[in-house]
Design a protein around this motif. Sequence first.
Motif, PDB file in Angstrom:
ATOM      1  N   VAL A 162      42.927  26.412  22.199  1.00 11.79           N
ATOM      2  CA  VAL A 162      43.393  27.729  22.615  1.00 11.79           C
ATOM      3  C   VAL A 162      44.273  27.517  23.837  1.00 11.79           C
ATOM      4  O   VAL A 162      43.843  26.917  24.812  1.00 11.79           O
ATOM      5  N   VAL A 172      40.206  27.960  27.064  1.00  5.61           N
ATOM      6  CA  VAL A 172      39.836  29.066  26.181  1.00  5.61           C
ATOM      7  C   VAL A 172      39.602  30.321  27.017  1.00  5.61           C
ATOM      8  O   VAL A 172      40.076  31.417  26.696  1.00  5.61           O
ATOM      9  N   LYS A 173      38.888  30.135  28.124  1.00  7.45           N
ATOM     10  CA  LYS A 173      38.541  31.295  28.958  1.00  7.45           C
ATOM     11  C   LYS A 173      39.744  31.846  29.717  1.00  7.45           C
ATOM     12  O   LYS A 173      39.894  33.055  29.861  1.00  7.45           O
ATOM     13  N   GLY A 207      41.569  33.876  27.245  1.00  8.10           N
ATOM     14  CA  GLY A 207      40.875  35.133  26.967  1.00  8.10           C
ATOM     15  C   GLY A 207      41.077  36.156  28.063  1.00  8.10           C
ATOM     16  O   GLY A 207      41.134  37.361  27.813  1.00  8.10           O
ATOM     17  N   GLU A 208      41.204  35.681  29.278  1.00  8.19           N
ATOM     18  CA  GLU A 208      41.314  36.592  30.425  1.00  8.19           C
ATOM     19  C   GLU A 208      42.768  36.840  30.807  1.00  8.19           C
ATOM     20  O   GLU A 208      43.056  37.577  31.744  1.00  8.19           O
ATOM     21  N   HIS A 243      37.618  45.824  28.909  1.00  6.00           N
ATOM     22  CA  HIS A 243      38.610  45.093  28.122  1.00  6.00           C
ATOM     23  C   HIS A 243      38.395  45.293  26.625  1.00  6.00           C
ATOM     24  O   HIS A 243      37.779  44.474  25.965  1.00  6.00           O
ATOM     25  N   GLU A 292      40.708  46.590  23.031  1.00  8.12           N
ATOM     26  CA  GLU A 292      42.086  46.758  22.581  1.00  8.12           C
ATOM     27  C   GLU A 292      42.611  48.174  22.850  1.00  8.12           C
ATOM     28  O   GLU A 292      43.751  48.365  23.230  1.00  8.12           O
ATOM     29  N   HIS A 308      37.250  42.589  33.905  1.00 12.19           N
ATOM     30  CA  HIS A 308      36.587  43.287  32.802  1.00 12.19           C
ATOM     31  C   HIS A 308      35.160  43.690  33.152  1.00 12.19           C
ATOM     32  O   HIS A 308      34.411  44.153  32.310  1.00 12.19           O
TER      33      HIS A 308
END
Lengths: 455, 225
Positions: free
Chosen positions: A149, A171-172, A175-176, A417, A419, A437
């Motif tokens: 990712v 990855v994190k 995501g953030e 957080h 969509e 978030h």
Amino acid sequence: MELEAVFKPKTMAVIGVSLTHGGHPANVVYNKNNLRHEAEVFAVNHRGGVLQGKTVYKRVSDIPEEIDLAVIATRAEIVPDIFQDCIEARVNGAVVISGGFAETGRGELQESLVSLAKKAGFPFIGPNCLGVYSPPYIDTLFIPSERIVRPDKGGVAFVSQSGGLLADQMVKFAGEGVGLSSAVSIGNKAMIRELDLLKYFAQDKETDVVAFYVEGFGRDEGRDFIAAAAHCPKPVIVLKSGKTIGGKRAVSSHTASMAGDYEVFSAVLAQYGVVEARNEFELLSFCEALSCYHGPIQGRIGIITGSGGHGALAVDACFSQGLSVPLLSERDQDEIRRSVSPRVQAIASFANPIDLTGSAVDEDFMAAAQFLSKKKEVDCVVILLLPYLPGITSDLGARLSQVYRREGKPLIAYVPHVERYRMFIEGFELNRIPVAHSIEGAVDMAEAMRRQQPC
Amino acid sequence: MLNKEIKEIISASKDRGWVLEPDAKRLFSIAGLDIPHFTRVNTAEDAIRFAKKIGYPVVCKVVSPLVIHKSERDGVAVGIMSDEEVTETFERFSGTDGFAGMLVEETLSGIELIVGAKIDYQFGPIIILGIGGVGVEIYRDIAMRMAPLAETDVELMVKCLRAHELLEGYRGSKPVNLKELGRLLARFSGLVMDLGEMIESIDLNPVICSSTKCVVADARIILKE
């Protein structure tokens, strides 16, 4: 140490590609760079041959172009020979993915690499590492393309002693929505160590924040690192593992018992305003916040909310981090009250947190943010934005960002957080306002700035 | 730079691995730190003579190369008010393993702090300041900084203590003299930088601080093996 060629090479040789085994780490690195990154890649295997219709060179010195970076993923024993070849071919640096050095007790083999490299001025990362992710130039992380990712290009450089943790943090970060300028796994850090990378990223124009995952420093190495970090014009964040408390060993003085390895580490970082992240959640929040805001704050937080519960939890989180939430004077409270809409005036509370209630409209949030941004009693404003309040519009994130642009006081937002609320979040993020978030996450972002204050 | 006598004290203590209290005090006194009026005696009569000279109450401590933590071995007696008590204490201490005399010193009043140093593997010389006394490891209320320190570092260190109000004048008591404490810390840190690799750690515990002065009432220097 000149590291530009390691992070932004125009040409790269991948040494150790297999002609028979497509899943070999060198092949993974070759393929992903060939298909997805800007540097021109060349495959090297001592047998030579053809891979996917392209020449496989027997040696780096056979490649007709000048090579900036060599990525080495061969058996450990032959790495010294490859170094020799790279040095003769005037390659500018290497990433040694190969394992089988100090981590398996073969310290001498590792030392032979270091002495070759030092003599020739040939910087290398590793061995026993995942290497370098430096978009859009290269990605030497031997994780298959479809499973890695990738965070967007951004301002955070992340240096990790652990390759696994690096991949996981990517990855994190993704995501953030935290962008990376580079990510580096330094493995056994035989030659290039944290200090070298700190110095490089301190001057790298694409980097705004330098973050580290550190397991430990060598003898007196921490002292040099701290000196460099204290002078770094960019925020430096460190996550340390191995927080064993002092006093476990039998020691003969109280001082040695209380000043354990971790306690000293943590205290020295604070002394110089180097930001310690105590866990991975803080690391993420701190990277996001300090990508946006570079200056330290004292930690006097103004809170604006549409719900009393959120305000109360935010105050609790501030106190547990050691941040203060100063009470506003009666006069100030009256002044904000007069500036909000009439139906909110009667039911809202203005003491800090400013609770505008569920009846608030965009203009009420704007008025409160504007007011706090001008108050010297407060040096950071946290806005707990509940996107489901009936009176507010999805434009509110962007509108509040204008207050920050005008006044320059750090603003941090909390928005759930999902969509559906994307537009609120984008309104802030496009204006470089960090968005958390969770309530605690928003408070952590303020704490990131406070920890830059030397104490 | 270390002076000759300091070097001699260190090298004479090398085999033992730590410096006896009277020698440690002498060392800190040479380095410019305040220490109490004290003397080391080998007879009860000498002890009484000195106690009369400085005035009761006095503190008596055992000196023994076998006893590094004196209070754990019942080797410290405070508030001694009379000749009889001095004699009694001397006789009791005489039975201690490795008995090598007794210290008699003035009684000081003030807040008990700890000032310490440690040579950290990763960060080199580190200085601590905290709430001192016998319970130091129970409270664990300390601030740490990388040496060398400036005199002004003291304010930041005090602010970091949970019990900082105790030093700032709590409930009518006078605040400790931060200027004196800052001077002590800066001198101590300079000494630690000079001692460097010779030492492993140092406890000045307690350092007794009042509104007028800060005095090193006990000191332990652990030497590097």
